[in-house]
Design a protein around this motif. Structure first.
Motif, short mmCIF file in Angstrom:
data_model
loop_
_atom_site.label_atom_id
_atom_site.label_comp_id
_atom_site.label_asym_id
_atom_site.label_seq_id
_atom_site.Cartn_x
_atom_site.Cartn_y
_atom_site.Cartn_z
N UNK A 1 39.60 -12.85 39.81
CA UNK A 1 40.24 -11.72 40.59
C UNK A 1 39.37 -11.89 41.99
N UNK A 2 38.06 -11.86 42.17
CA UNK A 2 37.16 -11.87 43.16
C UNK A 2 37.67 -13.13 44.24
N UNK A 3 37.72 -14.27 43.40
CA UNK A 3 38.13 -15.52 44.32
C UNK A 3 39.63 -15.04 44.69
N UNK A 4 40.57 -14.81 43.98
CA UNK A 4 41.84 -14.50 44.71
C UNK A 4 42.06 -13.47 45.80
N UNK A 5 41.14 -12.34 45.72
CA UNK A 5 41.01 -11.29 46.58
C UNK A 5 40.32 -11.71 47.71
N UNK A 6 39.32 -12.89 47.69
CA UNK A 6 38.53 -13.07 48.67
C UNK A 6 39.47 -14.25 49.55
N UNK A 23 42.86 -15.30 54.20
CA UNK A 23 44.13 -15.55 54.92
C UNK A 23 44.37 -14.64 55.70
N UNK A 24 44.07 -13.25 55.62
CA UNK A 24 44.47 -12.03 56.32
C UNK A 24 43.69 -12.23 57.52
N UNK A 25 42.39 -12.42 57.40
CA UNK A 25 41.26 -12.58 58.60
C UNK A 25 41.81 -13.60 59.48
N UNK A 80 43.63 -15.35 64.45
CA UNK A 80 44.47 -16.23 65.16
C UNK A 80 45.50 -15.41 66.17
N UNK A 81 45.89 -14.28 65.78
CA UNK A 81 46.80 -13.27 66.67
C UNK A 81 46.10 -12.91 67.72
#
Length: 177
Positions: free
Chosen positions: A85-90, A95-97, A102-103
């Motif tokens: 779960x931690x790896x998925x959230x990280x 990706x969000x970061x 990039x934006x």
């Protein structure tokens, strides 16, 4: 098998029963035999209890081992699930970061380009204004020089005329002429 010893029945010691046994050796032997039988029975019960306790302890150890193993497995399962779960959230946060970064970079590049264009436009306009003003000032300076020459000549001629006129007036006043 001898009868079970009653817990409320007081224990008789050998010293207390000696007086009655002196009178008859045969009574002493019977009592001793009965007491020995009771002791043997009690020891047999103690041995049985100890054996039962040992069996219970073995069973408890096995149960404890099984429970400990089960708890470890559950803990390992939960830990593994938590890590996943931690790896998925990280990963999602990365990706969000990355997307946000990039934006933000694109916005900065756009803003910087717009600022450069505005600065270039303003600088070009200032240069053109400076060139116009400098050319205008040069023309004015040239015309002022021409006017200053003309004014100087005119003033110098007037000064000479006034000086000659005053000299003539002085000469006439002092009767030099």
């Amino acid at each position: 098998m001898a009868r079970k010893m009653n817990e409320r029945e007081p224990y008789r010691t050998l010293a207390g029963s000696e007086a009655g046994c002196r009178e008859s050796n045969q009574g002493w032997g019977d009592r001793l035999e009965s007491r020995t039988a009771r002791l043997e029975t009690s020891v047999d019960h103690i041995k049985t209890d100890i054996r039962d306790i040992k069996i219970d302890l073995r069973e408890l150890r096995q149960d404890l081992k099984h429970e400990t193993t089960a708890l470890r497995e559950d803990l390992n399962r939960e830990t593994t699930a938590l890590r996943q779960d931690i790896m998925r959230e990280t990963g999602a946060l990365r990706e969000d970061l990355t997307r946000e970064t990039t934006a933000l970079r694109q916005d900065i590049v756009r803003e910087t380009s717009a600022l450069r264009e505005d600065w270039t436009r303003e600088t070009t306009a200032l240069r053109q204004d400076l060139v116009r003003e400098t050319t205008s000032l040069r023309k004015e300076a040239t015309s002022l020089r021409k006017e200053a020459r003309t004014d100087f000549r005119l003033m110098f001629g007037a000064l000479i005329s006034v000086a000659l006129g005053l000299a003539g007036l002085m000469a006439k006043g002092f009767h030099w002429l």
